[in-house]
Design a protein around this motif. Structure first.
Motif, PDB file in Angstrom:
ATOM      1  N   ARG A 363       0.885  -1.175   0.000  1.00 38.93           N
ATOM      2  CA  ARG A 363       0.000   0.000   0.000  1.00 38.93           C
ATOM      3  C   ARG A 363       0.917   1.217   0.000  1.00 38.93           C
ATOM      4  NH1 ARG A 363      -3.749   0.084   4.828  1.00 38.93           N
ATOM      5  NH2 ARG A 363      -5.217   1.208   3.515  1.00 38.93           N
ATOM      6  N   ASN A 366       2.387   2.723   3.139  1.00 35.50           N
ATOM      7  CA  ASN A 366       3.368   1.969   3.910  1.00 35.50           C
ATOM      8  C   ASN A 366       4.786   2.124   3.386  1.00 35.50           C
ATOM      9  OD1 ASN A 366       1.373   0.959   5.625  1.00 35.50           O
ATOM     10  ND2 ASN A 366       0.937  -0.761   4.255  1.00 35.50           N
ATOM     11  N   GLN A 431      -0.725   6.055   8.096  1.00 33.48           N
ATOM     12  CA  GLN A 431      -0.287   4.898   8.874  1.00 33.48           C
ATOM     13  C   GLN A 431      -0.769   5.007  10.327  1.00 33.48           C
ATOM     14  OE1 GLN A 431       3.846   3.744   8.578  1.00 33.48           O
ATOM     15  NE2 GLN A 431       3.971   4.499   6.480  1.00 33.48           N
ATOM     16  N   ARG A 433      -3.376   6.568  11.270  1.00 30.52           N
ATOM     17  CA  ARG A 433      -4.809   6.315  11.201  1.00 30.52           C
ATOM     18  C   ARG A 433      -5.097   4.817  11.172  1.00 30.52           C
ATOM     19  NH1 ARG A 433      -9.866   7.133  12.601  1.00 30.52           N
ATOM     20  NH2 ARG A 433     -11.364   6.659  10.951  1.00 30.52           N
ATOM     21  N   ASP A 434      -4.315   4.066  10.398  1.00 30.52           N
ATOM     22  CA  ASP A 434      -4.485   2.615  10.366  1.00 30.52           C
ATOM     23  C   ASP A 434      -4.226   2.000  11.738  1.00 30.52           C
ATOM     24  OD1 ASP A 434      -5.122   2.710   7.706  1.00 30.52           O
ATOM     25  OD2 ASP A 434      -3.150   2.071   6.987  1.00 30.52           O
ATOM     26  N   LYS A 435      -3.221   2.529  12.432  1.00 30.60           N
ATOM     27  CA  LYS A 435      -2.917   2.002  13.759  1.00 30.60           C
ATOM     28  C   LYS A 435      -4.089   2.219  14.711  1.00 30.60           C
ATOM     29  CE  LYS A 435       0.419   2.339  17.541  1.00 30.60           C
ATOM     30  NZ  LYS A 435       1.663   2.977  18.035  1.00 30.60           N
ATOM     31  N   ARG A 466     -10.431  -7.195   7.250  1.00 29.67           N
ATOM     32  CA  ARG A 466      -9.906  -5.831   7.256  1.00 29.67           C
ATOM     33  C   ARG A 466      -8.653  -5.731   8.132  1.00 29.67           C
ATOM     34  NH1 ARG A 466      -9.048  -1.429   4.400  1.00 29.67           N
ATOM     35  NH2 ARG A 466      -9.291   0.526   5.559  1.00 29.67           N
ATOM     36  N   LEU A 470      -4.813  -4.514   6.910  1.00 30.24           N
ATOM     37  CA  LEU A 470      -4.108  -3.389   7.523  1.00 30.24           C
ATOM     38  C   LEU A 470      -2.799  -3.797   8.191  1.00 30.24           C
ATOM     39  CD1 LEU A 470      -7.043  -1.388   9.173  1.00 30.24           C
ATOM     40  CD2 LEU A 470      -5.851  -0.895   7.031  1.00 30.24           C
ATOM     41  N   THR A 471      -2.662  -5.037   8.551  1.00 30.48           N
ATOM     42  CA  THR A 471      -1.495  -5.435   9.335  1.00 30.48           C
ATOM     43  C   THR A 471      -0.521  -6.333   8.600  1.00 30.48           C
ATOM     44  OG1 THR A 471      -2.714  -7.317  10.266  1.00 30.48           O
ATOM     45  CG2 THR A 471      -2.776  -5.237  11.494  1.00 30.48           C
ATOM     46  N   GLY A 490       0.124  -3.315  12.257  1.00 33.67           N
ATOM     47  CA  GLY A 490      -0.806  -2.254  12.556  1.00 33.67           C
ATOM     48  C   GLY A 490      -0.211  -0.920  12.885  1.00 33.67           C
TER      49      GLY A 490
END
Length: 495
Positions: A363, A366, A431, A433-435, A466, A470-471, A490
């Protein structure tokens, strides 16, 4: 029961060519399903359109600079002396049934082809699909883009109209600026003093024979390597570095691909039917003592002209030779900008120490440094593209052309730096936000009051698919700050 004639014929071919064995192995090959993979198909299908329309146009085009007096359907140019190349282009446009549509379809398909290649390469760049073992395939794609730029230039120059002739004057000046051998290169290419008598015929041979043949070979090699390496895919449940999740080539993917080909063909044909492009009759035939007002190249070469337009007219004399730096520096920078994209996979592997095979895509968030570099490169291209039309920008916005030129000169250095910093910060923010999503779940918009009076928003935990998306990504060292490669779960990337 004896075998039928068709079965015997199939057995005969299979015994000599191994068709059944190859078909059993490759017709059921799995392809992942994602919209971004269609970008490569747009390139392929527009190339097919280019070949089909190009074959039709060769039946009527005369690549000669011999002068004739035009007597045709376009009355305003009757009695005007022009080259056979320009006269045949007018004949195709006004006297050949469907000729104008095919001409415009060919030109629009060329624009779509180059745009598709650039977008396709940027998709590969931002998702990291150029990594081992696909570096060679990346170079094949880069060569296709590089050749496509010059193929477009050669085809654009064939009608010998005033606009394309102005572009050839630019090419001639660029060749003359090459130290020591510039005069020889210009005389060799043009067959004498500009404009010469052979340039259209020479460009015609390159445009319809040599470069398309090389590009066709590269496309075949590109597709064979895609099949050999298997298709990349985005991370997700059930997707690993050792498998591909998708649909089989036969019959599902083949049916989709066939339908998409006709869709691309139809859209390009619709654009060609309703949008005029390169109306050579309004420019007139090329004359060396005239220049087309507001002359602009096709968009994919606009940044090269922008480099020349914003460069100061510097000249120096060394050992009796005059170096025209105002042209020499841009024609050196132009290939270097493209070369940087071509060698980037090797630079990234060198500076990050990443030597592993990769079949799962990144992504872009990342990989903040890579994403920032790509965004900065695109911003530089757009700034230079604006510089290539500085006269048009100044006229339309009622500005001084000097103001526009100095703005582009400044922007060439400032804009990519700003875009790099901002893009990198955005990626790091995404990133984070993903965490937060992984740690606390998705915001529901539901407000709940706790027993002690505090109001909080209720978060809904993410589903396992999901969470996996993300992880499940690796964090190798970035281009700066050499860190050991590790599995990130994450959290945001550290640089």
């Amino acid at each position: 029961m004896s075998a039928g004639r068709g079965e015997r014929l199939a057995d005969w071919f299979d015994g000599r060519l191994g068709i059944h064995t190859l078909g059993r192995k490759y017709l059921r090959k799995v392809f992942p399903d994602h919209w971004s993979f269609l970008l490569g198909e747009i390139c392929l299908y527009s190339f097919v359109v280019l070949v089909l329309t190009g074959v039709y146009l060769t039946l009527f085009f005369h690549p000669s600079m011999n002068e004739v007096t035009y007597q045709g359907s376009y009355i305003p140019l009757n009695g005007v002396r022009m080259s056979e190349a320009y006269a045949s282009t007018l004949t195709i446009s006004f006297d050949v049934r469907g000729g104008l549509l095919i001409r415009q379809l060919h030109h629009w398909a060329a624009l779509v082809f180059v745009a598709g290649m650039l977008t396709h390469m940027m998709r590969h760049f931002f998702t990291g699909s150029f990594r081992k073992p696909r570096e060679i395939n990346w170079l094949f794609g880069w060569l296709l883009l590089f050749l496509g730029l010059f193929e477009g230039l050669f085809g654009y120059s064939l009608p010998d109209d005033l606009l394309s002739g102005t572009g050839l004057r630019f090419v001639h000046g660029a060749l003359l600026s090459v130290p020591v051998v510039g005069t020889y290169l210009a005389m060799f290419l043009f067959g004498g003093e500009f404009p010469g008598d052979d340039i259209v015929a020479r460009f015609y041979s390159l445009h319809v024979l040599l470069i398309p043949g090389v590009m066709a070979a590269l496309i075949v090699a590109h597709l064979l390597l895609v099949v050999h390496h298997k298709h990349t895919q985005f991370a997700g449940p059930g997707r690993t570095e050792r498998n591909v999740v998708g649909t089989p080539f036969m019959p599902v993917y083949l049916a989709k691909a066939g339908g998409f080909f006709f869709l691309v063909f139809g859209v390009v044909a619709l654009i060609a039917a309703v949008a005029t492009i390169n109306p050579v009759w309004s420019y007139g035939p090329y004359r060396a003592d005239q220049v087309s007002t507001g002359a602009q190249p096709d968009w994919y070469l606009g940044f090269a002209e922008g480099l020349v337009r914003i460069m100061p007219g510097w000249e120096i004399t060394l050992w009796g030779h005059t170096l025209v730096l105002g042209v020499l520096i841009p024609i050196v920078v132009f290939p270097l900008l493209l070369l940087f994209i071509g060698v980037y996979p090797f630079l990234e592997a060198r500076f990050t120490g990443d030597r592993d095979e990769h079949h799962l895509l990144d992504r872009p968030r990342n990989r903040p440094v890579r994403t920032a570099i790509g965004a900065a490169w695109i911003s530089l291209y757009l700034v230079l593209l604006a510089g290539g039309g500085n006269d048009i920008v100044a006229t339309r916005l009622h500005l001084s052309i000097n103001t526009v030129t100095w703005a582009v000169r400044t922007g060439m250095f400032v804009v990519p730096a700003v875009v790099f910093v901002v893009t990198r910060r955005i990626c790091l923010g995404l990133q984070l936000r993903d965490k937060e999503l992984v740690a606390h779940g998705r915001e529901t918009g539901v407000i709940k009051r706790l027993p002690h009076g505090e109001y909080v928003e209720v978060h809904e935990p993410l589903d396992r698919a999901r969470l996996h998306t993300l992880t499940a990504h690796e964090r190798p060292g970035e281009l700066v700050g050499h860190e050991p490669r590790r599995r990130e779960v994450g959290g945001p990337g550290q640089e």
